[in-house]
Design an enzyme around this catalytic site. Structure first.
Site, short mmCIF file in Angstrom:
data_model
loop_
_atom_site.label_atom_id
_atom_site.label_comp_id
_atom_site.label_asym_id
_atom_site.label_seq_id
_atom_site.Cartn_x
_atom_site.Cartn_y
_atom_site.Cartn_z
N ASP A 1 0.87 -1.31 0.13
CA ASP A 1 -0.08 0.14 -0.27
C ASP A 1 0.77 1.22 -0.12
O ASP A 1 2.01 1.34 0.38
CB ASP A 1 -0.92 0.03 1.18
CG ASP A 1 -2.00 1.15 1.29
OD1 ASP A 1 -2.45 1.57 0.27
OD2 ASP A 1 -2.09 1.54 2.42
N ASP B 1 -0.28 5.23 1.01
CA ASP B 1 -0.43 6.09 2.40
C ASP B 1 -0.24 5.24 3.62
O ASP B 1 -1.10 4.36 3.81
CB ASP B 1 -1.77 6.79 2.10
CG ASP B 1 -1.79 7.62 0.91
OD1 ASP B 1 -1.03 8.49 0.82
OD2 ASP B 1 -2.50 7.31 -0.09
N ASP C 1 -1.67 -0.93 5.99
CA ASP C 1 -1.80 -0.46 7.26
C ASP C 1 -3.29 -0.38 7.84
O ASP C 1 -3.39 -0.04 8.95
CB ASP C 1 -1.27 0.95 7.37
CG ASP C 1 -1.78 1.94 6.58
OD1 ASP C 1 -2.39 2.89 7.15
OD2 ASP C 1 -2.24 1.75 5.51
#
Length: 237
Positions: free
Chosen positions: A11, A13, A170
């Protein structure tokens, strides 16, 4: 029967980059246009990984009926595009991890829900990220995470079967997407999440305290193929 982890997808961000300062500034500019108080630090921490919609909804609480959410999102995108990398930074240890992957010829790429025009504008600020072998964005296909199609698409571009590709993200939605794609998932514990999000309940194969923590896991797993990941969650599509 054992299997290998032959590629890694990340991922963006909250996993590779701390984009919170610049995304929060864009969201606060939108909120200011409507005389709404700026986001608190806690709201920024909790919602950056959910992008424009997450930050805007956090700021308004409930978006007034007379405001168009699509218009608000476009305002955010315009502001963010103009100032996309004033304070964004790469997380400490990411360069070490990517150097390890490159040195050991482990293909890696980026699978993010960030729109392509923003992703491609941001990545050149971080040359090592421009070395990604694949970049799949939230609008590359007609579906985005947590739908598995973008992860499958990235695996196809890498020519690696999903069960042999690890996804690092995250937020819980990243792990939901990984499970749907039948690929192992690892939580980027250095990102925006905290213990209050209970990542231990996300059914990930690992919660990584720092980027470099992935290196010994890959080495151990690929020496003893079935020793780390639970193959029952990694059946090929």
């Amino acid at each position: 029967m054992g299997y290998r982890i032959d590629a890694v997808l990340f991922d963006l961000d909250g996993t590779l980059l701390d984009t919170a300062p610049d995304m929060a500034r864009a969201a606060n500019r939108v909120l200011a246009d409507y005389d709404v108080q700026p986001l608190t630090a806690a709201q920024i921490q909790a919602n950056t990984s959910y992008g424009a919609n997450g930050l805007i909804k956090a700021g308004f609480g409930t978006i007034p009926a007379h405001l168009n959410p699509t218009h608000l999102r476009q305002q955010f995108l315009d502001y963010y595009h103009d100032e996309i990398c004033l304070k964004t930074s790469m997380y400490s240890g990411i360069d070490t991890l990517l150097s390890y992957l490159n040195k050991n010829k482990v293909p890696w790429g980026i699978m993010t829900n960030k729109p392509e025009f923003l992703t491609q504008r941001l990545l050149p600020y971080f040359p090592v990220l421009s070395e990604a072998e694949v970049v799949v964005c939230g609008d590359t296909l007609d579906k985005a995470k947590p739908h598995p199609d973008p992860l499958w698409h990235a695996c196809q571009l890498l020519n690696i079967p999903p069960e042999s590709c690890l996804y690092v993200g995250d937020i819980e939605k990243d792990m939901i997407a990984a499970r749907a794609a039948r690929m192992p998932g690892a939580v980027a514990g250095w990102g925006y999440i905290g213990d209050e999000h209970h990542p231990d309940l996300w059914q990930a194969q690992a919660i990584l305290p720092e980027p470099a923590a992935l290196i010994p896991i890959l080495e151990q797993h690929n020496r003893n193929e079935s020793a780390f990941f639970n193959q029952s969650c990694c059946t090929q599509k």
